[in-house]
Structure formats: structure tokens, C-alpha cells
Design an enzyme around this catalytic site. Structure first.
Site, PDB file in Angstrom:
ATOM      1  N   HIS A  18       0.836  -1.078  -0.311  1.00 34.09           N
ATOM      2  CA  HIS A  18      -0.210  -0.332   0.077  1.00 34.09           C
ATOM      3  C   HIS A  18       0.773   1.265  -0.325  1.00 34.09           C
ATOM      4  O   HIS A  18       0.499   2.329  -0.501  1.00 34.09           O
ATOM      5  CB  HIS A  18      -0.969   0.219   1.020  1.00 34.09           C
ATOM      6  CG  HIS A  18      -1.838  -1.329   1.602  1.00 34.09           C
ATOM      7  ND1 HIS A  18      -2.185  -2.080   2.573  1.00 34.09           N
ATOM      8  CD2 HIS A  18      -3.138  -1.219   0.275  1.00 34.09           C
ATOM      9  CE1 HIS A  18      -3.248  -2.378   1.785  1.00 34.09           C
ATOM     10  NE2 HIS A  18      -4.219  -2.391   1.342  1.00 34.09           N
ATOM     11  N   LYS A  42     -18.018  -5.910   8.968  1.00 31.90           N
ATOM     12  CA  LYS A  42     -16.095  -7.012   8.015  1.00 31.90           C
ATOM     13  C   LYS A  42     -15.627  -7.242  10.008  1.00 31.90           C
ATOM     14  O   LYS A  42     -14.581  -8.085   9.641  1.00 31.90           O
ATOM     15  CB  LYS A  42     -15.309  -5.614   7.319  1.00 31.90           C
ATOM     16  CG  LYS A  42     -15.402  -6.636   6.132  1.00 31.90           C
ATOM     17  CD  LYS A  42     -14.025  -6.094   5.361  1.00 31.90           C
ATOM     18  CE  LYS A  42     -14.094  -6.939   3.973  1.00 31.90           C
ATOM     19  NZ  LYS A  42     -13.251  -6.148   3.277  1.00 31.90           N
ATOM     20  N   ARG A  91      -2.351  -5.972  -8.063  1.00 32.94           N
ATOM     21  CA  ARG A  91      -0.999  -6.711  -7.649  1.00 32.94           C
ATOM     22  C   ARG A  91      -0.766  -7.658  -9.304  1.00 32.94           C
ATOM     23  O   ARG A  91       0.514  -8.626  -9.453  1.00 32.94           O
ATOM     24  CB  ARG A  91      -1.081  -7.787  -6.143  1.00 32.94           C
ATOM     25  CG  ARG A  91      -0.758  -6.364  -5.124  1.00 32.94           C
ATOM     26  CD  ARG A  91      -1.575  -7.345  -4.078  1.00 32.94           C
ATOM     27  NE  ARG A  91      -2.731  -7.569  -4.672  1.00 32.94           N
ATOM     28  CZ  ARG A  91      -3.893  -8.124  -2.870  1.00 32.94           C
ATOM     29  NH1 ARG A  91      -3.757  -8.483  -1.941  1.00 32.94           N
ATOM     30  NH2 ARG A  91      -4.935  -8.383  -3.394  1.00 32.94           N
ATOM     31  N   SER A 129      -2.830  -7.501   3.235  1.00 30.09           N
ATOM     32  CA  SER A 129      -3.276  -7.262   4.852  1.00 30.09           C
ATOM     33  C   SER A 129      -3.432  -8.456   5.456  1.00 30.09           C
ATOM     34  O   SER A 129      -3.494  -9.279   6.741  1.00 30.09           O
ATOM     35  CB  SER A 129      -4.192  -6.250   4.994  1.00 30.09           C
ATOM     36  OG  SER A 129      -4.021  -4.941   4.441  1.00 30.09           O
TER      37      SER A 129
HETATM   38  O1  PNS Z   1      -9.384  -2.917   0.746  1.00 36.35           O
HETATM   39  P1  PNS Z   1      -9.822  -3.187  -0.099  1.00 36.35           P
HETATM   40  O2  PNS Z   1     -10.937  -4.200   1.072  1.00 36.35           O
HETATM   41  O3  PNS Z   1     -10.081  -4.260  -1.527  1.00 36.35           O
HETATM   42  O4  PNS Z   1     -11.168  -2.083  -0.489  1.00 36.35           O
HETATM   43  C1  PNS Z   1     -12.246  -2.398  -1.028  1.00 36.35           C
HETATM   44  C2  PNS Z   1     -13.013  -0.336  -1.706  1.00 36.35           C
HETATM   45  C3  PNS Z   1     -12.659   0.513   0.017  1.00 36.35           C
HETATM   46  C4  PNS Z   1     -12.287   0.452  -2.603  1.00 36.35           C
HETATM   47  C5  PNS Z   1     -14.522  -0.461  -1.781  1.00 36.35           C
HETATM   48  O5  PNS Z   1     -15.126  -1.526  -0.920  1.00 36.35           O
HETATM   49  C6  PNS Z   1     -15.118   0.530  -1.755  1.00 36.35           C
HETATM   50  O6  PNS Z   1     -15.122   1.941  -2.994  1.00 36.35           O
HETATM   51  N1  PNS Z   1     -16.216   0.819  -0.718  1.00 36.35           N
HETATM   52  C7  PNS Z   1     -17.232   1.808  -0.701  1.00 36.35           C
HETATM   53  C8  PNS Z   1     -18.250   1.339  -1.038  1.00 36.35           C
HETATM   54  C9  PNS Z   1     -18.932   2.044  -2.258  1.00 36.35           C
HETATM   55  O7  PNS Z   1     -18.415   2.877  -3.357  1.00 36.35           O
HETATM   56  N2  PNS Z   1     -18.774   0.715  -3.494  1.00 36.35           N
HETATM   57  C10 PNS Z   1     -18.774   1.020  -5.117  1.00 36.35           C
HETATM   58  C11 PNS Z   1     -19.671   0.774  -5.450  1.00 36.35           C
HETATM   59  S1  PNS Z   1     -19.168   0.427  -6.712  1.00 36.35           S
END
Ligand code: PNS
Length: 158
Positions: A18, A42, A91, A129
Site C-alpha cells: 500500500h 467486516k 498485484r 493485509s
Molecule cells: O482494500 P479493499 O477492501 O479492496 O477496498 C475496497 C474499497 C474500500 C475500495 C471498496 O469496498 C469501496 O470503495 N467501498 C465503498 C463503497 C462503494 O463505493 N462501492 C462501490 C460501488 S461501485
């Protein structure tokens, strides 16, 4: 006009992978928000406040990086910050399907915001993570996975 980007994620906890994406983005954009999802469903290892604090601690050398937590839609957070770019690290090909789905979903809701994918550096392409938590659970060294300043915080959770 300032080029403002958002790097979203769970960051539970932030890894060297990150941080690599954040450092590289900080060179490309005027301002970079690291947006930590406050994911109450979560049951994360660290609270969102703790995750933001850990990110702040390891990004003190980056003047234009601002870690903050958010709830709800990412594009709403981006719009509130006047950010026109979302940056995500990829990745491997296996990341692409999910990330592309998110990028397309975000594009439907907020057509003015562009998602940029940045290829993970080879050293960090295996890193996640979840792997950090697995190592910590089994008392393996975290040195290669996370910035040194946060190793104690992770070990204390186990
Ligand atoms: O590190 P991660 O868990 O892969 O991150 C996921 C994240 C935070 C990028 C994603 O879950 C997110 O953007 N969540 C917020 C809700 C949202 O906007 N969803 C998108 C709908 S298209």
C-alpha cells in the site's frame, strides 16, 4: 486546477505494498487522500480511527498525503474532496476482475471521476493485509510486510 486523487481501501493494516502505491501516487498528484473504509460489517482487526492513525504515522514524509476514514460510497467521498481520480494498485491478473467491476460501477455513478490502476512493484506483488494477519497470528516476522513503525501495534492485537 489541482490534481487530487483518492486511494481507497480497508488498510487493515497498511502494508509496504500500500505504502509503495501511496508514495508513487504522491509524485503524480498534487494531493492524495488515503480513504479508509469504515467497514462496520467486516469486523476488522483495527478500528478505522486506528487504521488512519497507522497510515498517518508511516506517511509523515509525504506532505501531500492525507489519510481519512469514510463511510458510504467512495465517489461521494471523492466528490466531497474535489478529487477527479481514484488510484488502485493491481498485484496480479486476479485483482483485475474485482477492481474493474468497482471501477465500472464507480464510473456509472460518477462519470467525471477516472480510476487509474498502478501495477504493484514486483517485491510486493504477493503482499496483502490478510497475509500480514496470518503471519502475526503465527508469530512470524512482519519486517518484510509492513513498515517497521507499526509492527508492535499489529503484534499487540494477537
Ligand atoms: O482494500 P479493499 O477492501 O479492496 O477496498 C475496497 C474499497 C474500500 C475500495 C471498496 O469496498 C469501496 O470503495 N467501498 C465503498 C463503497 C462503494 O463505493 N462501492 C462501490 C460501488 S461501485
Amino acid at each position: 486546477m489541482d490534481k487530487i486523487a483518492v486511494i481507497p481501501g480497508s488498510f487493515d493494516p497498511i502494508t509496504k505494498g500500500h505504502l509503495d502505491v501511496i508514495e508513487r501516487s504522491a509524485k503524480l498528484f498534487d494531493k492524495v487522500y488515503v480513504a479508509v473504509l469504515n467497514n462496520s460489517s467486516k469486523s476488522p482487526l483495527f478500528t478505522s480511527e486506528e487504521r488512519v492513525e497507522l497510515i498517518k504515522r508511516v506517511t509523515t514524509h509525504l506532505d501531500n498525503v492525507i489519510p481519512e476514514s469514510f463511510s458510504g460510497l467512495l465517489v461521494d467521498f471523492a466528490r466531497a474532496k474535489n478529487a477527479r481520480f481514484i488510484v488502485k494498485g493491481l498485484r496480479a491478473v486476479s485483482d483485475y476482475e474485482y477492481e474493474c467491476q468497482m471501477a465500472l460501477g464507480n464510473k456509472i455513478i460518477a462519470p467525471e471521476i477516472e480510476t487509474f490502476f498502478i501495477a504493484a512493484s514486483p517485491n510486493f506483488s504477493y503482499l496483502s493485509s490478510s497475509l500480514v494477519k496470518e503471519f502475526a497470528l503465527h508469530k512470524a516476522s512482519l519486517e518484510t510486510l509492513v513498515p517497521e513503525e507499526i509492527i508492535n501495534d499489529i503484534n499487540q492485537k494477537f
